[in-house]
Design an enzyme around this catalytic site. Structure first.
Site, PDB file in Angstrom:
ATOM      1  N   SER A  12       0.775  -3.087   7.431  1.00  8.77           N
ATOM      2  CA  SER A  12       1.572  -2.426   6.406  1.00  8.77           C
ATOM      3  C   SER A  12       0.872  -2.597   5.072  1.00  8.77           C
ATOM      4  O   SER A  12       0.034  -3.484   4.892  1.00  8.77           O
ATOM      5  CB  SER A  12       2.983  -3.013   6.344  1.00  8.77           C
ATOM      6  OG  SER A  12       2.945  -4.357   5.895  1.00  8.77           O
ATOM      7  N   THR A  13       1.208  -1.752   4.142  1.00  6.59           N
ATOM      8  CA  THR A  13       0.555  -1.806   2.830  1.00  6.59           C
ATOM      9  C   THR A  13       0.770  -3.152   2.170  1.00  6.59           C
ATOM     10  O   THR A  13      -0.140  -3.734   1.572  1.00  6.59           O
ATOM     11  CB  THR A  13       1.111  -0.688   1.925  1.00  6.59           C
ATOM     12  OG1 THR A  13       0.959   0.553   2.600  1.00  6.59           O
ATOM     13  CG2 THR A  13       0.389  -0.634   0.596  1.00  6.59           C
TER      14      THR A  13
END
Length: 507
Positions: A12-13
């Protein structure tokens, strides 16, 4: 024969920015592990920027489909939480792989899902992965709240009137800010959100055409109305940063002063408190106007103006329609008196009321009417209620007499007495409602009060608002009867000439 393995990578970012745990790093380590084990890589599946709490991921969906085609015999990940951060999802995926005869393995966590102990160990790892996800979410929420408390705006919503200069910071855009101020001004002046939306779509003089065209011209009126409602409720325009119901002083410049914004919120609240049928108050004669052909009540109805040339001047035509002609509430079309134009009927009634006040003209006697089915139903219901109420009173008297003769009666008799008292109360309340509907108003004032009110009628008609005039009519007008004067052989019944007769309460 060497084993065919597929590699799954996810990040995920937020994880990448916090831990530097990139897709490239995962892929390199997985490839090195496969070379050390002499496994063939059948495919690499990458979900970049997707949360581990959801199964709806593009690469994971492809992997699940390919697992059913015998493309590979092993799914390899760097850590279990790369596949999923929820225990339920992890167990479902491993079960799905087992049915497809595909094994699952993690490079950094030693377990084997081919036996029960390995599956149990894998699920324990999933529990800790889910715990870590919950911790991440709590820390993220805490960080967001902290920034909002410091005056930064959370997220990047489309803000008419502002430009985003950097994360959480806003700068006023003068051209679009003028549109925001105009929207608040119109709403506080009493204009509805849908009418404001129509003005913006059609163009507003005094506002920059490019801004209005860019923001509103290619959107439906109802979508623009929803956006206007969002603008009116948004505390950011008053200089606040908001999270949930909590407001904090923002670091951006306010477009609307606090007093104006609070007045708008009060206006919104007051309009929301209007009952659902409040639009019926547009029609002054609702509840008083009756069809002279069949005796049924008439109701307010508006029909869209379908003329492209005149629609912007007059969007609707308004009428009072006979319920027996319109199929209202399943009624049969038993009457050919379709209705009368609203303007004509109300003009006649207001003129008659003014004549009563100024010249003492009592109005013409209304013609005799057939019995209104609605009134007939109410009358029957009143008779039923009166009979039921009398029966309940007689039963209660009998029970009271029994209690006097035998004071040691059990609790069941006393409970029955209380039930009868409640039933009498309910019947009496319903009877009062029915009788009020049958009376349908009346002055309810003393003779001197009526005379003083009549003296004020011309002033009220000239200066009062719509609701006050409606209440004035309900005070003096008993009924308004609409009767067809003549019936042409051709044409719709709404085009027949109508005679409007006003009957006042006895003074």
């Amino acid at each position: 024969m060497s084993l065919h393995a597929c590699l799954y990578c996810r990040v995920s970012t937020e994880e990448q920015s916090r831990e530097g745990f990139s897709i490239l790093a995962q892929r390199d380590r997985l490839m090195a592990f496969c070379r050390a084990q002499s496994w063939d890589v059948a495919g690499i599946y990458v979900d970049d920027g997707h949360s581990g709490a959801k199964l709806d991921r593009p690469a994971l969906s492809r992997l699940r489909q390919d697992a059913k085609t015998d493309l590979f015999q092993l799914v390899l990940v760097w850590k279990v939480d790369r596949l999923s951060r929820k225990v339920a999802h992890l167990a479902a995926l491993v079960d799905e792989f087992d049915r497809a005869h595909v094994a699952f393995r993690s490079v950094t966590e030693p377990f084997d899902t081919s036996h029960a102990a390995g599956r149990a160990f894998m699920q324990m790892l999933g529990v800790f992965a889910e715990l870590e996800r919950e911790n991440i979410r709590e820390r993220s929420a805490l960080g967001i709240r902290k920034r909002v408390e410091q005056g930064f705006v959370h997220g990047r919503p489309t803000m008419l009137g502002y430009r985003f200069v950097e994360k959480g910071k806003l700068e006023v855009d003068p051209a679009s800010a003028a549109v925001v101020r105009w929207i608040f001004g119109q709403y506080l002046a009493g204009v509805g959100t849908l009418r404001i939306a129509q003005h913006l779509i059609n163009g507003v003089s005094g506002l920059q055409t490019e801004v209005v065209y860019r923001e509103f011209r290619h959107v439906s009126a109802h979508s623009v109305r929803d956006r206007i409602s969002w603008i009116l409720k948004n505390p950011i325009y008053a200089g606040y940063a908001a999270i949930g119901d909590d407001l904090y002083a923002g670091r951006h410049e306010a477009i609307i002063d606090l007093t104006t914004w609070q007045q708008a919120q009060a206006q919104i609240q007051s309009r929301q408190n209007i009952p659902n049928r409040a639009h019926a108050s547009r029609y002054l004669l609702t509840g008083r106007i009756i069809c002279g052909q069949c005796g049924a009540r008439m109701f307010g109805y508006r029909q869209p103006n379908r003329s492209p040339e005149a629609r912007h001047i007059r969007p609707y035509y308004e009428y009072y329609c006979c319920r027996s002609n319109s199929g209202f509430q399943g009624r049969n079309w038993t009457c050919d008196n379709w209705g009368v134009k609203r303007e004509h009927a109300e003009e006649v009634v207001l003129g008659a009321l003014r004549g009563l006040a100024v010249e003492g003209i009592p109005g013409r006697a209304a013609p005799s009417l057939p019995e209104d089915p609605f009134t007939a139903d109410l009358s029957r219901r009143r008779q039923e209620l009166q009979a039921s109420l009398g029966q309940a009173e007689r039963r209660q008297r009998n029970l009271f007499r029994a209690i006097e003769e035998a004071p040691d009666l059990d609790a069941a008799v006393l409970s029955r007495v209380r039930e009868l008292a409640e039933e009498q109360k309910r019947l009496a309340l319903e009877l009062a409602v029915v009788e009020k509907a049958l009376r349908n108003g009346g002055p309810g004032l003393s003779r001197p009060e009526v005379e003083r009110l009549l003296q004020d009628v011309p002033r009220i008609l000239d200066a009062a608002g719509h609701d006050q005039i409606r209440e004035l009519l309900r005070t003096f007008v008993r009924r308004v009867v609409v009767t067809p004067v003549e019936r042409p052989s051709k044409g719709h019944s709404r085009l027949f000439p109508k005679e409007v007769t006003v009957e006042f309460y006895p003074l």
